[in-house]
Design a protein around this motif. Structure first.
Motif, short mmCIF file in Angstrom:
data_model
loop_
_atom_site.label_atom_id
_atom_site.label_comp_id
_atom_site.label_asym_id
_atom_site.label_seq_id
_atom_site.Cartn_x
_atom_site.Cartn_y
_atom_site.Cartn_z
N GLN A 171 58.93 0.52 65.92
CA GLN A 171 59.36 -0.05 67.19
C GLN A 171 60.50 0.76 67.80
O GLN A 171 60.52 1.00 69.02
CB GLN A 171 59.80 -1.50 66.98
N VAL A 174 59.06 4.10 69.17
CA VAL A 174 58.32 3.89 70.41
C VAL A 174 59.27 3.61 71.56
O VAL A 174 59.11 4.14 72.67
CB VAL A 174 57.29 2.75 70.23
N GLN A 175 60.29 2.79 71.32
CA GLN A 175 61.26 2.50 72.38
C GLN A 175 61.99 3.75 72.82
O GLN A 175 62.21 3.97 74.02
CB GLN A 175 62.27 1.46 71.89
N LYS A 178 59.73 5.94 74.89
CA LYS A 178 59.39 5.32 76.16
C LYS A 178 60.57 5.28 77.13
O LYS A 178 60.41 5.47 78.34
CB LYS A 178 58.89 3.89 75.91
N SER A 204 50.79 5.51 77.38
CA SER A 204 50.53 4.12 77.01
C SER A 204 51.25 3.80 75.70
O SER A 204 51.62 4.70 74.92
CB SER A 204 49.03 3.89 76.84
N ASP A 205 51.43 2.52 75.43
CA ASP A 205 52.06 2.12 74.17
C ASP A 205 51.23 2.57 72.98
O ASP A 205 51.76 2.92 71.92
CB ASP A 205 52.25 0.60 74.14
N ASP A 206 49.90 2.57 73.13
CA ASP A 206 49.04 3.02 72.04
C ASP A 206 49.26 4.49 71.74
O ASP A 206 49.28 4.90 70.57
CB ASP A 206 47.57 2.77 72.39
N LEU A 208 52.04 6.21 72.34
CA LEU A 208 53.36 6.35 71.74
C LEU A 208 53.34 5.92 70.28
O LEU A 208 54.00 6.54 69.43
CB LEU A 208 54.39 5.54 72.53
N GLN A 209 52.59 4.86 69.99
CA GLN A 209 52.47 4.43 68.60
C GLN A 209 51.75 5.48 67.77
O GLN A 209 52.09 5.71 66.60
CB GLN A 209 51.72 3.10 68.53
#
Length: 388
Positions: A171, A174-175, A178, A204-206, A208-209
């Motif tokens: 988390q 990713v933060q 982003k 997208s969050d995906d 970045l993950q």
């Protein structure tokens, strides 16, 4: 080496790439060869882009030609000094430095495949985050363990929990990717701030993950002198009464935003200086560069701005305030000198190859003088023997 200036890649036929075919575009992107056959410098990361999929190259080609307005204006020409000005030498450089890295682990899942592609190919993260060899190619043995760029230090992003990002949660990673701001870990500035503002913040969050998942697979590399992660230095009472100049500068220039105790303000919009990887790093380059150049990062979530003190403070003053900050909020041991600040102000320590090449004319002159002296000595000896 000098300034390498990015070229006009709008569809302008006169000044851009409007006359390129798609095959020529692919050759430039993946092999570093322009339509006229001349070589690109590897500041354009074709060394990573050689792994791009044909479908993505085609999509990029279509977008540039149909969605980007043509700009009919010539970009300034790159004009490096000899021998860097000899572009054909890049062909020799490629023989030693243009091999794509093998994946650190098997790409067994779609997420790993995506993470590898985004990190190692499209994102070319290693271009900044890897140390350079003698020829200024990426080191193959310490990939992603940290590199220096124009005064800034791109930190270790291997999975090591002390020197790298092994102690960051998914988390938090990713933060950071982003927004460029993760409380308790770090804040992006310099080149990384640009990467987040113009690139990573749009993923997208995906995606970045997937990047975070791939970074977890990078073999750990530990710096020999590091025993604590940069963001974990305990905040104990420290005797810094002798640093009156640095304290005065901090209170006048920094405390209004970062607060006297370094705790930051407004939900970390003005970041805390405690538990901060820039402040706690044993390498003070980024802290000095942040003070010199400030932070300027726009984003969908929050805009970040810190003033630059490059023209407001001299080298001794920046050294004083840096030493106060690291003594008060960092590891308590890191020290910088005015000479170090002056070096960072000029772009950091020069690579060995650049230093040696800069000395080449003088070395050549010395060789010529020595050879001439030897010739004179031999001629004198020959005359002496002929008389005898």
């Amino acid at each position: 080496m000098g300034d390498i200036i990015a070229t006009n890649i709008t569809p302008s036929e006169q000044y851009g790439i409007g006359r390129y075919t798609e095959a020529q575009f692919k050759q430039a992107v993946t092999r570093g060869i322009r339509a006229d056959g001349s070589r690109l410098y590897p500041a354009m990361p074709y060394t990573a882009y050689q792994g791009m999929r044909d479908a993505d190259i085609h999509a990029l080609w279509v977008w540039i030609n149909h969605a980007v307005p043509a700009v009919d204006k010539a970009a300034p020409q790159t004009a490096l000094a000899f021998p860097w000005s000899v572009r054909p030498l890049m062909g020799i450089w490629n023989l030693f430095n243009n091999t794509p890295p093998a994946p650190a682990v098997p790409l067994a899942t779609p997420e790993l495949q995506r993470g590898y592609y985004l990190t190692e190919v499209l994102g070319h993260c290693s271009a900044c985050h890897s140390p350079r060899n003698t020829l200024m190619g990426e080191s193959s043995t310490r990939r992603l363990s940290g590199g220096d760029q124009n005064g800034w230090h791109a930190p270790n992003i291997t999975s090591d929990p002390v020197s790298g990002i092994g102690g960051w949660s998914d988390q938090q990673l990713v933060q950071y990717l982003k927004t460029g701001n993760t409380p308790g870990k770090g804040v992006a500035a310099g080149g990384m701030g640009e990467v987040i503002e113009h690139s990573l913040s749009h993923l997208s969050d995906d995606d970045l993950q997937a990047i975070a998942t791939w970074l977890r697979q990078i073999p750990p590399v530990r710096q020999d002198n590091e025993t604590l992660a940069a963001w974990t230095h305990p905040q104990t009472s420290r005797d810094i009464t002798t640093q009156t100049a640095g304290k005065a500068l901090y209170e006048s220039a920094c405390a209004a935003c970062h607060r006297a105790g370094g705790e930051g303000a407004y939900d970390n919009r003005f970041p805390s200086l405690t538990q901060n990887s820039t402040v706690g790093s044993l390498n003070p380059s980024n802290l000095v560069m942040t003070i010199l150049d400030g932070v300027h990062r726009e984003g969908d979530f929050v805009s970040t701005s810190m003033p630059a003190f490059r023209n407001a403070l001299n080298d001794a003053q920046i050294a004083d305030v840096t030493n106060y900050i690291t003594a008060q909020f960092g590891d308590g041991k890191t020290r910088v000198t005015p000479a170090f600040v002056a070096q960072q102000r000029q772009g950091g320590e020069r690579p060995l190859s650049v230093v040696l090449m800069g000395m080449a004319p003088w070395l050549l002159l010395a060789i010529v003088v020595i050879l001439f002296a030897v010739w004179l000595l031999r001629r004198k000896n020959a005359r002496h023997h002929s008389r005898g």
